[in-house]
Design a protein around this motif. Structure first.
Motif, PDB file in Angstrom:
ATOM      1  N   LEU A  63       6.064  -8.646  -0.884  1.00 53.24           N
ATOM      2  CA  LEU A  63       6.736  -7.830   0.126  1.00 53.24           C
ATOM      3  C   LEU A  63       5.749  -7.355   1.179  1.00 53.24           C
ATOM      4  CD1 LEU A  63       8.968  -5.799  -2.334  1.00 53.24           C
ATOM      5  CD2 LEU A  63       9.612  -7.787  -0.959  1.00 53.24           C
ATOM      6  N   ALA A  64       6.260  -7.132   2.380  1.00 53.28           N
ATOM      7  CA  ALA A  64       5.410  -6.767   3.514  1.00 53.28           C
ATOM      8  C   ALA A  64       5.080  -5.284   3.560  1.00 53.28           C
ATOM      9  CB  ALA A  64       6.089  -7.174   4.816  1.00 53.28           C
ATOM     10  N   ARG A 114      16.198  -2.240  -1.958  1.00 53.99           N
ATOM     11  CA  ARG A 114      16.999  -1.942  -0.754  1.00 53.99           C
ATOM     12  C   ARG A 114      17.140  -0.435  -0.634  1.00 53.99           C
ATOM     13  NH1 ARG A 114      20.514  -5.548   1.894  1.00 53.99           N
ATOM     14  NH2 ARG A 114      20.145  -4.054   3.534  1.00 53.99           N
ATOM     15  N   ASP A 145      16.764  -2.696   7.709  1.00 51.92           N
ATOM     16  CA  ASP A 145      15.819  -3.604   7.064  1.00 51.92           C
ATOM     17  C   ASP A 145      16.521  -4.795   6.416  1.00 51.92           C
ATOM     18  OD1 ASP A 145      13.900  -1.778   7.775  1.00 51.92           O
ATOM     19  OD2 ASP A 145      13.192  -1.398   5.740  1.00 51.92           O
ATOM     20  N   ASP A 192       1.768  -0.829   5.135  1.00 48.86           N
ATOM     21  CA  ASP A 192       1.656  -2.285   5.220  1.00 48.86           C
ATOM     22  C   ASP A 192       0.996  -2.813   3.957  1.00 48.86           C
ATOM     23  OD1 ASP A 192       1.049  -4.969   5.849  1.00 48.86           O
ATOM     24  OD2 ASP A 192       0.776  -4.483   7.964  1.00 48.86           O
ATOM     25  N   ARG A 207       0.329  -6.140   3.505  1.00 47.87           N
ATOM     26  CA  ARG A 207      -0.316  -7.431   3.756  1.00 47.87           C
ATOM     27  C   ARG A 207      -1.807  -7.313   3.864  1.00 47.87           C
ATOM     28  NH1 ARG A 207       3.211  -8.563   8.676  1.00 47.87           N
ATOM     29  NH2 ARG A 207       3.569  -6.380   8.429  1.00 47.87           N
ATOM     30  N   THR A 255      12.181  -7.543   2.219  1.00 49.00           N
ATOM     31  CA  THR A 255      11.025  -7.303   3.078  1.00 49.00           C
ATOM     32  C   THR A 255      10.168  -6.127   2.629  1.00 49.00           C
ATOM     33  OG1 THR A 255      12.341  -5.936   4.577  1.00 49.00           O
ATOM     34  CG2 THR A 255      12.154  -8.280   5.115  1.00 49.00           C
ATOM     35  N   ALA A 256      10.743  -5.212   1.847  1.00 46.67           N
ATOM     36  CA  ALA A 256      10.006  -4.004   1.473  1.00 46.67           C
ATOM     37  C   ALA A 256      10.431  -3.510   0.096  1.00 46.67           C
ATOM     38  CB  ALA A 256      10.229  -2.903   2.509  1.00 46.67           C
TER      39      ALA A 256
END
Length: 161
Positions: A117-118, A70, A78, A159, A161, A82-83
């Motif tokens: 994570l993305a 975080r 966010d 990114d 992904r 996710t990251a």
């Protein structure tokens, strides 16, 4: 990179790398972080011990970074999970010029992907064109500029992904 290992949680070694890097930058009239803010005690106020990654080469701490799940200060919008957020990437002056920044970024990408994570995200001082160029050459995309705690920062995302 020959002979490199990565450990987790060694804030003392991370502090030593950061202080050496900050001192070298000051000597070149390119201050980034005040060395007094990089003691283990000060670092632990903002970065948990478990977030630290230290690259070792030949028994010496050569580079470090903090990876967190975080970042409410720079990325408050966010959603959790996710990251991965990168902070305080530094290479010891004795180890610079060997591609360690890229090696550390590779490890951060690998860790982010392992956790599904993305994105890998970071902030850097807007007035640091060499740092911005480093991240952009690695593939990070500039997504915003903000003023945070009196500092102009550029936000980057990669990114995964």
């Amino acid at each position: 990179m020959p002979d490199l290992t990565l450990t987790t949680g060694d804030v003392d070694a991370a502090s030593a790398v950061l202080i050496a890097a900050a001192t070298a930058l000051e000597a070149r009239s390119e201050p980034l972080w005040p060395p007094a803010t990089l003691t283990p005690e000060r670092l632990l106020k903002h970065y948990p011990a478990a977030s630290w990654r230290v690259a070792w080469q030949g028994g010496r701490a050569a580079a470090c970074m903090s990876l967190q799940d975080r970042d409410l200060l720079f990325w408050p919008e966010d959603a959790p999970g996710t990251a991965l957020y990168l902070h305080k990437l530094a290479v010891h002056p004795d180890a610079q010029g060997r591609g360690l920044s890229g090696w550390m970024l590779d490890r951060a990408v690998q860790e982010g992907r392992e956790h599904g994570l993305a994105a890998l995200k970071l902030d850097t001082a807007t007035a640091r064109p060499k740092l911005c160029a480093l991240y952009e050459s690695y593939g990070f995309q500039r997504v915003a500029e903000r003023r945070v705690l009196g500092f102009d920062v550029t936000l980057y995302t990669l990114d995964l992904r």
